[in-house]
Design a protein around this motif. Structure first.
Motif, PDB file in Angstrom:
ATOM      1  N   LEU A 105       0.818  -1.206   0.000  1.00 33.87           N
ATOM      2  CA  LEU A 105       0.000   0.000   0.000  1.00 33.87           C
ATOM      3  C   LEU A 105       0.858   1.266   0.000  1.00 33.87           C
ATOM      4  N   ARG A 143       3.369   1.103  -3.429  1.00 37.53           N
ATOM      5  CA  ARG A 143       2.776   0.953  -4.760  1.00 37.53           C
ATOM      6  C   ARG A 143       1.514   1.784  -4.945  1.00 37.53           C
ATOM      7  N   VAL A 144       0.582   1.648  -4.021  1.00 33.17           N
ATOM      8  CA  VAL A 144      -0.736   2.261  -4.205  1.00 33.17           C
ATOM      9  C   VAL A 144      -0.737   3.741  -3.839  1.00 33.17           C
ATOM     10  N   CYS A 180       0.657   4.267 -12.722  1.00 30.68           N
ATOM     11  CA  CYS A 180       0.060   2.983 -12.351  1.00 30.68           C
ATOM     12  C   CYS A 180       0.568   1.845 -13.239  1.00 30.68           C
TER      13      CYS A 180
END
Length: 331
Positions: free
Chosen positions: A189, A192-193, A256
């Motif tokens: 999280l 990456r997110v 992304c």
């Protein structure tokens, strides 16, 4: 350096005769047409067009023959030179570093470094500061500026927007430094997110903030002949909102996709044998995805937007009998 160039643009940039791009852009009704046009406007050679050639193109477009003859190849080339180098709203020459063709070369590498895990304060702040300094200046210079304002206002606004955007941009990196990354879900999280979400949202907010004078003071609205009817705050809101959405899509997708591909690439045998190749793969992927997404983003909405006159201010409705008016969205 970018701030100095922006200051010179706001104060001393050469202006040419105002000639809104209504007649050319009204023929580009589909997204595919706008996308193909932007692939030509983003040609790097547009960064080195001489002022003499630009002025000749504008002079050609100012003739009566050019207004109704958009199919002529010479007229089309003149439009492309003009649209890639001159702000349609202010009629000022855009400095080469802030022309649309310079957007990818400047932002691509910086986006890549801003997404990398930081090893210290400098590596955390500098990419974010560089990225938002450039995008803020780009948004202001390529936006609408025909309303009454002083150059000092734009400079102070740009400095404030850059500082606030940089602060929000480093939040994911601060979170990575504060919280333990031993847990796989937390690491996924935070690394990456969260960075993808933040760069997408902050980029959109950057457009809203850097061009905030447009919804408050209004931008020019024109009839189909290019005659300025007045300045509308509602048209300014629509123009800035559309640009913010396109910028969010641009940087959200451009960050992304490389992260997703890197996630699968790290599980290949090639990566296990050459772990340092991940940097090259992510950088190449970022540039390639941005190379596709920049014309997609710039062409997502029409450059010359249309708005119903009934949705505008009463003073504008009383000034014309037209049912539909046009405005420059900006880039």
């Amino acid at each position: 350096m970018l701030i100095v160039i922006m200051m010179l643009y706001l104060c001393f940039s050469t202006a040419v005769n105002l000639l809104p791009g209504v007649f050319f852009f009204l023929n580009l009704k589909s997204f595919v047409q706008r996308f193909l046009l932007w692939t030509e406007l983003l040609d790097p050679t547009n960064l080195v067009i001489s002022i003499e050639k630009i002025e000749k193109s504008r002079q050609l477009l100012s003739t009566d023959a050019a207004r109704g003859n958009v199919e002529d190849k010479k007229i089309q080339e003149a439009w492309k030179k003009s649209l890639s180098t001159v702000n349609p709203d202010s009629s000022k020459l855009i400095p080469a570093p802030f022309r649309p063709a310079a957007f990818l070369p400047f932002t691509g590498p910086v986006v890549f470094f801003s997404m990398m895990p930081s090893k210290g304060i400098k590596s955390m702040i500098l990419p974010q500061l560089s990225f938002y300094t450039y995008t803020t200046a780009f948004n202001i210079i390529n936006g609408n500026s025909s309303y009454h304002h002083r150059p000092r206002e734009s400079l102070l606004l740009g400095a404030g927007v850059t500082a606030s955007s940089t602060f929000f941009g480093i939040i994911p990196h601060l979170a990575q430094m504060k919280y333990s990354l031993d847990n796989y879900l937390v690491r996924f999280l935070l690394r990456r997110v969260l960075p993808v979400l933040f760069i997408a949202q902050v980029s959109g907010m950057n457009v809203l903030a850097s061009r905030s004078l447009e919804p408050t003071r209004g931008i020019k609205v024109m009839d189909k002949e290019g005659k300025v009817i007045g300045h509308s705050r509602k048209a300014g809101q629509k123009a800035v909102k559309e640009t913010a959405i396109s910028r969010t899509v641009l940087f959200g997708t451009s960050t992304c996709v490389p992260e997703v591909l890197a996630y699968f690439f790290k599980r290949t045998q090639f990566f296990l044998q050459h772990p340092r190749s991940l940097w090259a793969v992510k950088l190449s992927c970022t540039i390639l995805v941005m190379g596709l997404m920049v014309p997609v983003s710039f062409g997502m909405f029409p450059q010359i937007g249309q708005i119903q006159c009934s949705k505008l201010e009463e003073e504008i409705q009383s000034s014309t009998e037209e049912t539909e008016l046009f405005y420059n969205r900006g880039v």
